[in-house]
Design an enzyme around this catalytic site. Structure first.
Site: not given
Length: 347
Positions: A120, A145, A183, A185, A272, A323
């Site tokens: 988030g 970013n 994004c 989230n 990932g 990841t």
């Protein structure tokens, strides 16, 4: 080997966010200690000196960068340089501080060598983070970013101004700026990948204005080629400097992790190995659409030399990891760089 045999088993006994916080504290300690930086360099620093590239006016000593998400608050860039990264990207940062979504919000799915997160956009806010970064003296490029503050009440022109605030602040410290338009989230679950929304955003940011730092656009992995063509056409109209492919996925198709586990985890961005092939496809599409001259950073499932080469062959000039570090450890950077040659690079 030390990571695999000793450190990873300890970290994997903690939940994913606790392990991340532990790793972040260690990296932050290294960031403030010249001795630990020197020690890290001796162990991990890349010895392949033939990988230097110049892209959008910046010199990258090697093509492996730290992806946004690991260091949201800019506490570890010197440590990442010591580990052998060729560049580092911090964030996402937002105009206002945010605690992010409720915990638990980060999960490992080891059967897929992947993570799911719904953090988030938790971060300390642009003012504090940019101030922290203002005293850095790095030998590698620093990317910042940026994203919209995770607050569903910030909409319309206020959302554009929210982005612009972070963008203007990042100009003070960044070597390049990534505009995170994808994004998922956030509280409202919306992104700026709608063509009109992206047009309005880039019109507000005005990345081609004289004196602006190189500006890159980061796309989701869940995009189809026709939609990508429309968005890149808009980006090219505003003369952006390059692209990052890709952000995380909301799709759960084809995972090895059983559905009951996935259902218990719930929503979040998948990263990932599970998105490796799909992210490579998006890199390939961008190269086809944008042509040879536009730099691309490939990210998504890079957990070894073979996956890195796959992205480069698809058209990426630079690569980013996150990841993969969770499953392979910091030695991953050196292991990839040792396998690359000058002929592998597009830049």
């Amino acid at each position: 080997m030390i990571y695999k045999k000793l450190i990873k088993p300890i970290l994997f006994k903690k939940d994913a966010e606790q392990a991340h916080e532990w790793a972040l504290k260690l990296a932050s300690l290294t960031n403030s200690s010249p001795f630990l930086q020197e020690l890290s360099s001796l162990v991990y620093k890349n010895t392949n000196l033939d990988l230097e590239q110049e892209l959008f006016g910046l010199t990258f000593p090697n093509p492996i960068g730290l992806a946004a998400g690991f260091d949201k608050n800019g506490t570890t860039p010197r440590a990442m340089q010591a580990l052998g990264f060729g560049f580092v990207e911090v964030g996402s940062i937002t105009a206002k501080p945010s605690a992010g979504n409720p915990k638990p919000r980060a999960f490992r799915i080891p059967k897929d060598h992947s993570l799911i997160n719904r953090m988030g956009l938790n971060n300390e806010g642009a003012d504090r983070i940019i101030e922290r970064l203002s005293n850095l003296d790095l030998d590698i490029p620093l990317g910042v970013n940026i994203a919209k503050t995770n607050d569903a009440s910030i909409q319309g022109d206020n959302a554009l101004q929210d982005y612009l605030y972070s963008y203007e602040k990042a100009q003070q410290v960044a070597d390049y700026i990534t505009v995170n338009i994808s994004c998922p989230n956030t509280g409202e679950g919306k992104t700026f990948e709608d063509p009109q929304a992206l047009h309005d955003l880039l019109e507000t940011l005005d990345p081609a204005r004289e004196g602006r730092k190189p500006t890159l656009i980061k796309f989701t992995v869940d995009i189809e080629k026709p939609a990508l063509e429309k968005l890149i056409s808009i980006c090219e109209d505003f003369d952006v400097s390059g692209y990052i492919a890709t952000n995380t996925s909301s799709d759960r198709t084809g995972l090895n992790t059983p559905n009951p586990i996935l259902n218990s985890i719930g929503n979040g961005g998948l990263s990932g190995r599970a998105i490796q092939k799909r992210s490579t496809q998006v890199v390939h599409w961008i190269r086809e659409i944008a042509g040879k001259g536009k730099p691309i950073i490939g990210v998504g499932g890079i957990d070894g030399p073979e996956a890195a080469l796959e992205k480069l062959e698809a058209g990426a000039d630079l690569l980013q990891l996150y990841t993969g570090l969770v499953y392979k450890g910091p030695g991953l950077v050196r292991s990839i760089n040792k396998k690359l040659t000058r002929s592998n690079l597009n830049g």
